[in-house]
Design an enzyme around this catalytic site. Structure first.
Site, short mmCIF file in Angstrom:
data_model
loop_
_atom_site.label_atom_id
_atom_site.label_comp_id
_atom_site.label_asym_id
_atom_site.label_seq_id
_atom_site.Cartn_x
_atom_site.Cartn_y
_atom_site.Cartn_z
N ARG A 233 1.52 -1.36 -0.18
CA ARG A 233 -0.13 0.29 0.19
C ARG A 233 1.05 0.99 -0.08
NH1 ARG A 233 -3.76 -3.06 -1.43
NH2 ARG A 233 -5.71 -2.96 -1.22
N GLU A 261 -5.47 7.12 -6.48
CA GLU A 261 -5.45 6.34 -7.76
C GLU A 261 -6.67 6.76 -8.41
OE1 GLU A 261 -4.88 2.17 -6.66
OE2 GLU A 261 -2.73 3.04 -6.09
N HIS A 280 -1.37 -0.51 -9.82
CA HIS A 280 -2.42 -1.06 -9.18
C HIS A 280 -2.93 -2.65 -9.50
CE1 HIS A 280 -4.26 -1.01 -4.57
NE2 HIS A 280 -4.36 -3.14 -5.05
N1 LIG Z 1 -0.99 -4.62 -5.13
C1 LIG Z 1 -1.95 -5.12 -5.06
O1 LIG Z 1 -2.64 -6.01 -5.52
C2 LIG Z 1 -1.92 -5.89 -3.33
C3 LIG Z 1 -2.76 -7.52 -3.68
C4 LIG Z 1 -2.99 -8.16 -2.71
C5 LIG Z 1 -3.12 -7.89 -1.78
N2 LIG Z 1 -2.27 -6.34 -1.34
C6 LIG Z 1 -1.35 -5.79 -0.02
O2 LIG Z 1 -0.18 -6.69 0.36
C7 LIG Z 1 -0.97 -6.53 1.64
C8 LIG Z 1 -0.33 -8.16 2.74
O3 LIG Z 1 -1.41 -9.11 2.02
P1 LIG Z 1 -1.35 -10.44 2.20
O4 LIG Z 1 -2.09 -11.14 1.55
O5 LIG Z 1 0.62 -11.36 2.23
O6 LIG Z 1 -1.23 -10.19 3.36
P2 LIG Z 1 -1.51 -11.60 5.17
O7 LIG Z 1 -2.34 -11.01 6.00
O8 LIG Z 1 -1.21 -12.74 4.95
O9 LIG Z 1 0.16 -10.86 5.45
C9 LIG Z 1 0.48 -9.86 6.26
C10 LIG Z 1 1.66 -10.34 7.02
O10 LIG Z 1 2.42 -8.96 7.67
C11 LIG Z 1 2.53 -9.24 8.78
N3 LIG Z 1 2.58 -7.80 9.57
C12 LIG Z 1 1.40 -7.02 10.27
N4 LIG Z 1 1.60 -5.89 10.88
C13 LIG Z 1 3.62 -6.41 10.47
C14 LIG Z 1 4.29 -4.75 10.54
N5 LIG Z 1 3.97 -4.16 11.75
N6 LIG Z 1 5.50 -5.63 10.44
C15 LIG Z 1 5.59 -6.30 9.55
N7 LIG Z 1 4.75 -7.14 9.86
C16 LIG Z 1 3.74 -7.06 9.36
C17 LIG Z 1 1.63 -10.09 9.48
O11 LIG Z 1 2.22 -10.31 10.06
C18 LIG Z 1 1.55 -11.12 8.18
O12 LIG Z 1 2.19 -12.05 8.19
C19 LIG Z 1 -2.03 -6.82 1.94
O13 LIG Z 1 -2.63 -5.93 3.25
C20 LIG Z 1 -2.13 -5.31 0.89
O14 LIG Z 1 -2.41 -4.34 1.59
C21 LIG Z 1 -1.81 -5.36 -2.41
O1 LIG Z 2 -6.13 -5.74 -1.66
C1 LIG Z 2 -5.06 -6.27 -2.48
O2 LIG Z 2 -5.95 -7.25 -2.01
C2 LIG Z 2 -5.92 -5.40 -3.33
O3 LIG Z 2 -4.95 -4.21 -2.90
C3 LIG Z 2 -6.23 -5.80 -4.76
O4 LIG Z 2 -6.83 -4.67 -5.02
P1 LIG Z 2 -8.14 -4.81 -6.16
O5 LIG Z 2 -9.06 -5.75 -6.27
O6 LIG Z 2 -8.89 -3.34 -6.67
O7 LIG Z 2 -7.27 -5.25 -7.27
#
Ligand SMILES: NC(=O)c1ccc[n+]([C@@H]2O[C@H](COP(=O)([O-])OP(=O)(O)OC[C@H]3O[C@@H](n4cnc5c(N)ncnc54)[C@H](O)[C@@H]3O)[C@@H](O)[C@H]2O)c1
Ligand SMILES: O=C(O)[C@H](O)COP(=O)(O)O
Length: 309
Positions: A233, A261, A280
């Site tokens: 994020r 965005e 994104h």
């Molecule tokens: N770019 C995209 O399209 C996209 C898609 C999916 C997820 N994401 C982002 O990626 C993040 C992670 O997704 P995920 O599926 O791996 O989630 P997840 O919940 O499986 O993993 C998140 C990890 O972060 C750790 N964490 C929490 N607070 C922390 C801190 N202060 N310092 C270090 N680690 C910490 C947790 O312990 C966990 O292991 C989501 O929260 C989302 O914001 C972005």
């Molecule tokens: O939080 C997520 O899983 C991603 O940011 C996905 O975002 P999107 O649905 O806009 O692809």
């Protein structure tokens, strides 16, 4: 056939999710709408659920339909949903856990390689007729140190990819057991990790504890020319500070998430060198789109079928 309504904050979702929601009336917002429009739509349609992709699900939206029981997130990040308001109002807010982790991990690896070998820059130069072989030196990832912040579903996949190409991996995650990490992977605190990284990849959620995690001071702890990858994020990183570091040639960046965005026409990102930017789309593959929509639909159906207690 129930006439219960589900508001979907998107123009369309994966057909497998639509099939799971058969029996509900789906009202789509499209991908672009104002906050007032969303509130008015929820007041008018009185949904029992919101399948949330775009927009903010704030207290006004959550309060607009007294029938609302659940918000199913199309994806993983919950930062655009007011979870405190949802709790107070007795509305479940559920993430589609793990739904897009393969897609995002592959994208993070792609950004890493693109930065390490400067592929987008070379490609632009080639299309402009330049042959920049002389003086070019890429970073070989094998042997380089990768720091992963947040070793959950996505971070753990990135860790495995990195180990497979011979990187040294260090992890910062206060919530994981060191014994769950593969041999050789070291768990450490953030400020201990930063000076050791050739590449830093962020995979933690955006919340009160992580907002601004990579601020100007901490950026200063990174090695000169380190690569920062942010597919998590925008709010994790001070965008203005990193733009300055990029302009000064101190860092490189692969970035998929932005404070604004879609990006504004006059965004400072347009003028920022040493940055590989994507709009994104980390989770947006066939599998990711299906996983996010089906995960959200399953969560919604599960909650709506629960007996009231
Ligand atoms: N770019 C995209 O399209 C996209 C898609 C999916 C997820 N994401 C982002 O990626 C993040 C992670 O997704 P995920 O599926 O791996 O989630 P997840 O919940 O499986 O993993 C998140 C990890 O972060 C750790 N964490 C929490 N607070 C922390 C801190 N202060 N310092 C270090 N680690 C910490 C947790 O312990 C966990 O292991 C989501 O929260 C989302 O914001 C972005
Ligand atoms: O939080 C997520 O899983 C991603 O940011 C996905 O975002 P999107 O649905 O806009 O692809």
């Amino acid at each position: 056939m129930t006439t219960d309504t589900i508001v979907v904050t998107e123009a369309k979702i994966h057909p497998d999710a639509v099939a799971l929601l058969a029996g509900y009336r789906l009202v789509y917002t499209g991908a672009k709408f104002g906050q007032d429009e969303l509130v008015a739509l929820c007041e008018r349609e009185q949904p029992v659920a919101i399948l949330a992709r775009y927009g903010r699900i704030d207290r006004r939206v959550l309060s607009a339909s007294p029938r609302l029981k659940v918000v199913g997130r199309h994806g993983v990040g919950m930062d655009a949903i007011d979870q405190e308001a949802a709790r107070e109002l007795g509305i479940a807010a559920v993430a589609a856990i793990g739904s897009n982790s393969q897609a995002v991990a592959e994208h993070a690896l792609g950004l890493m390689l693109a930065c390490a070998r400067r592929i987008p820059w070379l490609d632009r130069r080639m299309h402009d007729g330049h042959w920049d072989k002389a003086g070019y030196i890429g970073l070989e990832l094998s042997g380089a140190t990768l720091g992963i912040v947040g070793c959950g579903s996505i971070g753990a996949r990135v860790m495995r990819f990195a180990l497979a190409i011979g990187m040294q991996v260090r992890v910062c995650d206060p919530y994981i057991e060191p014994s769950t990490l593969p041999p050789g992977v070291v768990l450490c605190a953030l400020e201990e990790l930063l000076p050791l990284c050739d590449v830093l990849s962020l995979h933690c959620p955006l919340d009160d504890a992580t907002r601004g995690l990579l601020d100007e001071r901490r950026m200063g702890l990174l090695r000169k020319n380190a690569i920062v990858i942010n597919t998590a994020r925008a709010g994790l990183v001070d965008e203005t500070a990193i733009q300055q570091k990029l302009k000064a040639g101190e860092l490189q960046l692969g970035m998929d998430c932005f404070a604004v965005e879609p990006m504004a026409e006059d965004s400072p990102w347009l003028e920022t060198p040493n940055a590989v930017l994507t709009p994104h789309i980390g989770g947006t593959t066939d599998g990711g789109l299906r996983g996010m929509a089906v995960g959200a639909a399953e969560n919604i159906v599960k909650h709506l079928k629960r007996p009231n207690i």
